[in-house]
Design a protein around this motif. Structure first.
Motif, PDB file in Angstrom:
ATOM      1  N   GLU A  99       0.869  -1.168   0.000  1.00  0.00           N
ATOM      2  CA  GLU A  99       0.000   0.000   0.000  1.00  0.00           C
ATOM      3  C   GLU A  99       0.913   1.226   0.000  1.00  0.00           C
ATOM      4  N   GLY A 100       1.027   1.865  -1.163  1.00  0.00           N
ATOM      5  CA  GLY A 100       2.005   2.942  -1.307  1.00  0.00           C
ATOM      6  C   GLY A 100       3.406   2.354  -1.208  1.00  0.00           C
ATOM      7  N   LYS A 101       4.203   2.887  -0.301  1.00  0.00           N
ATOM      8  CA  LYS A 101       5.557   2.366  -0.091  1.00  0.00           C
ATOM      9  C   LYS A 101       5.630   1.352   1.040  1.00  0.00           C
ATOM     10  N   THR A 102       4.512   1.158   1.727  1.00  0.00           N
ATOM     11  CA  THR A 102       4.498   0.254   2.878  1.00  0.00           C
ATOM     12  C   THR A 102       4.034  -1.136   2.452  1.00  0.00           C
ATOM     13  N   VAL A 103       4.763  -2.140   2.938  1.00  0.00           N
ATOM     14  CA  VAL A 103       4.415  -3.540   2.663  1.00  0.00           C
ATOM     15  C   VAL A 103       3.882  -4.148   3.957  1.00  0.00           C
ATOM     16  N   TYR A 104       2.684  -4.687   3.875  1.00  0.00           N
ATOM     17  CA  TYR A 104       2.045  -5.325   5.020  1.00  0.00           C
ATOM     18  C   TYR A 104       2.099  -6.837   4.847  1.00  0.00           C
ATOM     19  N   TYR A 105       2.365  -7.537   5.946  1.00  0.00           N
ATOM     20  CA  TYR A 105       2.444  -8.996   5.933  1.00  0.00           C
ATOM     21  C   TYR A 105       1.303  -9.589   6.743  1.00  0.00           C
ATOM     22  N   SER A 106       0.829 -10.734   6.269  1.00  0.00           N
ATOM     23  CA  SER A 106      -0.206 -11.492   6.975  1.00  0.00           C
ATOM     24  C   SER A 106       0.017 -12.971   6.672  1.00  0.00           C
ATOM     25  N   LEU A 107      -0.700 -13.816   7.376  1.00  0.00           N
ATOM     26  CA  LEU A 107      -0.601 -15.249   7.102  1.00  0.00           C
ATOM     27  C   LEU A 107      -1.195 -15.527   5.732  1.00  0.00           C
ATOM     28  N   ASP A 108      -0.613 -16.478   5.028  1.00  0.00           N
ATOM     29  CA  ASP A 108      -1.018 -16.741   3.645  1.00  0.00           C
ATOM     30  C   ASP A 108      -2.469 -17.192   3.538  1.00  0.00           C
ATOM     31  N   ASP A 109      -2.896 -18.073   4.434  1.00  0.00           N
ATOM     32  CA  ASP A 109      -4.287 -18.530   4.414  1.00  0.00           C
ATOM     33  C   ASP A 109      -4.654 -19.125   5.766  1.00  0.00           C
ATOM     34  N   ASP A 110      -5.893 -19.535   5.871  1.00  0.00           N
ATOM     35  CA  ASP A 110      -6.392 -20.061   7.145  1.00  0.00           C
ATOM     36  C   ASP A 110      -5.710 -21.371   7.533  1.00  0.00           C
ATOM     37  N   HIS A 111      -5.198 -22.118   6.552  1.00  0.00           N
ATOM     38  CA  HIS A 111      -4.511 -23.373   6.882  1.00  0.00           C
ATOM     39  C   HIS A 111      -3.300 -23.117   7.770  1.00  0.00           C
ATOM     40  N   VAL A 112      -2.578 -22.056   7.482  1.00  0.00           N
ATOM     41  CA  VAL A 112      -1.397 -21.711   8.282  1.00  0.00           C
ATOM     42  C   VAL A 112      -1.821 -21.425   9.718  1.00  0.00           C
ATOM     43  N   ALA A 113      -2.883 -20.664   9.883  1.00  0.00           N
ATOM     44  CA  ALA A 113      -3.389 -20.359  11.218  1.00  0.00           C
ATOM     45  C   ALA A 113      -3.826 -21.638  11.939  1.00  0.00           C
ATOM     46  N   GLN A 114      -4.467 -22.551  11.224  1.00  0.00           N
ATOM     47  CA  GLN A 114      -4.912 -23.808  11.828  1.00  0.00           C
ATOM     48  C   GLN A 114      -3.729 -24.674  12.245  1.00  0.00           C
ATOM     49  N   ILE A 115      -2.740 -24.805  11.369  1.00  0.00           N
ATOM     50  CA  ILE A 115      -1.551 -25.604  11.691  1.00  0.00           C
ATOM     51  C   ILE A 115      -0.859 -25.024  12.913  1.00  0.00           C
ATOM     52  N   PHE A 116      -0.679 -23.704  12.900  1.00  0.00           N
ATOM     53  CA  PHE A 116       0.004 -23.048  14.014  1.00  0.00           C
ATOM     54  C   PHE A 116      -0.794 -23.215  15.302  1.00  0.00           C
ATOM     55  N   GLY A 117      -2.100 -22.969  15.232  1.00  0.00           N
ATOM     56  CA  GLY A 117      -2.949 -23.076  16.414  1.00  0.00           C
ATOM     57  C   GLY A 117      -2.968 -24.473  17.002  1.00  0.00           C
ATOM     58  N   LEU A 118      -3.101 -25.472  16.151  1.00  0.00           N
ATOM     59  CA  LEU A 118      -3.106 -26.856  16.633  1.00  0.00           C
ATOM     60  C   LEU A 118      -1.764 -27.244  17.245  1.00  0.00           C
ATOM     61  N   THR A 119      -0.683 -26.798  16.620  1.00  0.00           N
ATOM     62  CA  THR A 119       0.649 -27.106  17.143  1.00  0.00           C
ATOM     63  C   THR A 119       0.860 -26.415  18.487  1.00  0.00           C
ATOM     64  N   LEU A 120       0.437 -25.173  18.581  1.00  0.00           N
ATOM     65  CA  LEU A 120       0.544 -24.444  19.848  1.00  0.00           C
ATOM     66  C   LEU A 120      -0.284 -25.130  20.931  1.00  0.00           C
ATOM     67  N   ASP A 121      -1.493 -25.567  20.594  1.00  0.00           N
ATOM     68  CA  ASP A 121      -2.328 -26.300  21.552  1.00  0.00           C
ATOM     69  C   ASP A 121      -1.625 -27.576  22.020  1.00  0.00           C
ATOM     70  N   HIS A 122      -1.033 -28.283  21.078  1.00  0.00           N
ATOM     71  CA  HIS A 122      -0.341 -29.534  21.419  1.00  0.00           C
ATOM     72  C   HIS A 122       0.817 -29.269  22.360  1.00  0.00           C
ATOM     73  N   VAL A 123       1.626 -28.262  22.049  1.00  0.00           N
ATOM     74  CA  VAL A 123       2.774 -27.940  22.900  1.00  0.00           C
ATOM     75  C   VAL A 123       2.296 -27.482  24.278  1.00  0.00           C
ATOM     76  N   SER A 124       1.242 -26.698  24.315  1.00  0.00           N
ATOM     77  CA  SER A 124       0.732 -26.179  25.598  1.00  0.00           C
ATOM     78  C   SER A 124       0.184 -27.285  26.481  1.00  0.00           C
ATOM     79  N   HIS A 125      -0.513 -28.251  25.898  1.00  0.00           N
ATOM     80  CA  HIS A 125      -1.087 -29.305  26.733  1.00  0.00           C
ATOM     81  C   HIS A 125      -0.064 -30.369  27.106  1.00  0.00           C
ATOM     82  N   SER A 126       1.074 -30.392  26.412  1.00  0.00           N
ATOM     83  CA  SER A 126       2.124 -31.363  26.686  1.00  0.00           C
ATOM     84  C   SER A 126       3.006 -30.966  27.872  1.00  0.00           C
ATOM     85  N   LYS A 127       2.941 -29.688  28.253  1.00  0.00           N
ATOM     86  CA  LYS A 127       3.782 -29.206  29.349  1.00  0.00           C
ATOM     87  C   LYS A 127       3.261 -29.743  30.680  1.00  0.00           C
ATOM     88  N   PRO A 128       4.190 -30.170  31.537  1.00  0.00           N
ATOM     89  CA  PRO A 128       3.767 -30.703  32.859  1.00  0.00           C
ATOM     90  C   PRO A 128       3.196 -29.644  33.761  1.00  0.00           C
TER      91      PRO A 128
END
Length: 128
Positions: A99-128
């Protein structure tokens, strides 16, 4: 370390009397992902294997951000952030919008958010 590796190898071997399971191993083998897909999946997990890239993804999961915003959030230099974004963009994990000279970044699609979210959930529930 050698003892641990030997023990792991020993633990993974079947007992001499093992004749397998009732699973249809030929059916499993026929449905197994091909080498190219396996390589692509491994590359995705390698991209997610860097703590800086994980933090970038987590930040972008919350909001679309420009490089400057990411440098502030991560406390890193622009060059380092840009390098990591290039890797993530090449892996189609993030996308950019100019947008003009500024470049904005976002996740490519919802699959990335799902993969990340599920992995984060797995790591969080695995902690003692």
């Amino acid at each position: 370390m050698v003892i641990r590796m030997a023990r792991t190898l020993q633990d993974s071997l079947c007992d001499a009397s093992c004749i397998g399971t009732d699973a249809d191993v030929q059916s499993v083998k026929a449905r197994l992902v091909d080498d190219t897909t396996a390589s692509d999946l491994a590359d995705l997990f390698k991209a997610l294997g860097d703590p800086t890239r994980v933090r970038i993804i987590h930040a972008l999961l919350q909001s679309e951000l420009c490089v400057h915003d990411l440098t502030v959030v991560l406390g890193m230099g622009q060059s380092a952030v840009s390098h990591q974004l290039r890797i993530l963009r090449n892996m189609r994990i993030v996308k950019r919008r100019k947008e003009g000279k500024t470049v904005y970044y976002s996740l490519d699609d919802d699959h990335v958010a799902q993969i990340f979210g599920l992995t984060l959930d797995h790591v969080s529930h695995s902690k003692p």
